[in-house]
Structure formats: C-alpha cells, structure tokens
Scaffold this motif. Structure first.
Motif, mmCIF file in Angstrom:
data_model
loop_
_atom_site.group_PDB
_atom_site.id
_atom_site.type_symbol
_atom_site.label_atom_id
_atom_site.label_comp_id
_atom_site.label_asym_id
_atom_site.label_seq_id
_atom_site.Cartn_x
_atom_site.Cartn_y
_atom_site.Cartn_z
ATOM 1 N N THR A 167 0.801 -1.221 0.000
ATOM 2 C CA THR A 167 0.000 0.000 0.000
ATOM 3 C C THR A 167 0.841 1.281 0.000
ATOM 4 N N VAL A 220 -1.455 3.634 -2.943
ATOM 5 C CA VAL A 220 -2.827 3.130 -2.812
ATOM 6 C C VAL A 220 -3.316 3.185 -1.365
ATOM 7 N N LEU A 249 -5.198 6.469 -0.655
ATOM 8 C CA LEU A 249 -6.415 6.786 -1.400
ATOM 9 C C LEU A 249 -7.622 6.843 -0.460
ATOM 10 N N ASP A 283 -11.571 8.609 -3.653
ATOM 11 C CA ASP A 283 -10.586 8.243 -4.670
ATOM 12 C C ASP A 283 -10.843 6.822 -5.172
ATOM 13 N N LEU A 284 -11.050 5.909 -4.244
ATOM 14 C CA LEU A 284 -11.309 4.512 -4.610
ATOM 15 C C LEU A 284 -12.612 4.378 -5.394
ATOM 16 N N ARG A 285 -13.628 5.099 -4.969
ATOM 17 C CA ARG A 285 -14.924 5.080 -5.658
ATOM 18 C C ARG A 285 -14.747 5.517 -7.108
ATOM 19 N N LEU A 344 -12.714 2.864 -9.181
ATOM 20 C CA LEU A 344 -13.511 1.669 -9.487
ATOM 21 C C LEU A 344 -14.543 1.957 -10.561
ATOM 22 N N LEU A 385 -7.304 -2.890 -6.682
ATOM 23 C CA LEU A 385 -8.104 -2.116 -5.735
ATOM 24 C C LEU A 385 -9.227 -2.897 -5.070
ATOM 25 N N VAL A 433 -10.403 -2.348 -1.277
ATOM 26 C CA VAL A 433 -11.737 -1.812 -0.999
ATOM 27 C C VAL A 433 -12.507 -2.777 -0.107
ATOM 28 N N ARG A 448 -11.415 -2.307 3.438
ATOM 29 C CA ARG A 448 -11.984 -1.086 4.014
ATOM 30 C C ARG A 448 -13.465 -1.279 4.342
ATOM 31 N N LEU A 495 -19.105 3.919 -1.755
ATOM 32 C CA LEU A 495 -17.945 3.090 -2.098
ATOM 33 C C LEU A 495 -18.394 1.648 -2.348
#
Length: 133
Positions: A4, A38, A41, A45-47, A50, A59, A63, A66, A82
């Motif tokens: 990460t 990563v 993020l 950012d992840l949303r 993806l 990712l 995700v 998380r 997310l």
C-alpha cells in the motif's frame, strides 16, 4: 496483498504519463490518483477509480478490506457509495475469494434498516449477478 505504500503505476509497472492537454477533470484526476500510494487513497478516490475501471484487480481487495471495517464508507456522494462502486465492478473482474467476501459483506447489509435505498438497489442487482455467475 498489494504494497500500500506503492502507487497503481508502480504496482502495475505501467505509467500513463501526463494526461492530454484537453483532458477532462475526471481524466486528470484518474491520472493523478494512479501516482498516489494506494494506501493513501480516500473512499472517494477509490470510488472514482472503481467506477472508471482503473486498477480494479489491485483495488478490489483493498476496498473489501476497508468495507469490512466500515460497510457504508462514504466518498463524496452518500453513505455506502464506495460499496455501490464495488458492486458495479464487472463480473469478469471478480476473483472467487473476492466474490465470497463481497457476498458476505452485502448479506450483512441486505434489508438492514440502516442501509440506504440506493445501496439496497445495488445489493439486489449484485445478488442477481453473483448468483448468475
């Protein structure tokens, strides 16, 4: 598990370079996020990544980690956005273990009183897709 402290560009071994001069804000943002570690993020950012299908293979496990801690993690839109982005990942990108983790996650939220209606709709769609696979 991905390191990460490294960016998508480093993990994938592929740099996109600078975005075109006429790139949209979304494209410029995706380019910038690919250079960020990563682990740094945010949910937003992840949303975004993806939904743009950028770095999905790397990712999705992050995700899931998380969301297992915070199932209704929120980007810039609403609680659970997310998760909705994760559930929209095309079926071809799901690994069996990831699909099991996602199915377990949505089972906990399915028809739960605290689950927003927009999230429930995506849970219903995901359940249908994952059963059809």
């Amino acid at each position: 598990m991905a390191d990460t402290s490294r960016s998508l560009e480093q993990l994938e071994g592929h740099a996109w370079g600078d975005p075109p001069a006429d790139a949209t804000r979304l494209v410029r943002t995706a380019h910038e996020l690919r250079r960020r570690p990563v682990g740094d993020l945010s949910a937003e950012d992840l949303r975004l990544l993806l939904l743009q299908q950028v770095g999905i293979e790397l990712l999705v496990p992050l995700v899931l980690d998380r969301l297992e801690r915070e199932p209704l993690a929120e980007g810039d839109c609403y609680p659970g956005d997310l998760l909705v982005a994760l559930l929209k990942v095309p079926p071809a990108h799901w690994q069996p273990g990831e699909l099991r983790r996602a199915s377990s996650l949505v089972a906990k939220l399915d028809n739960h009183p605290g689950t927003p209606e927009s999230v429930q709709l995506q849970i219903d769609a995901f359940r249908w897709i994952s059963w059809a696979s």
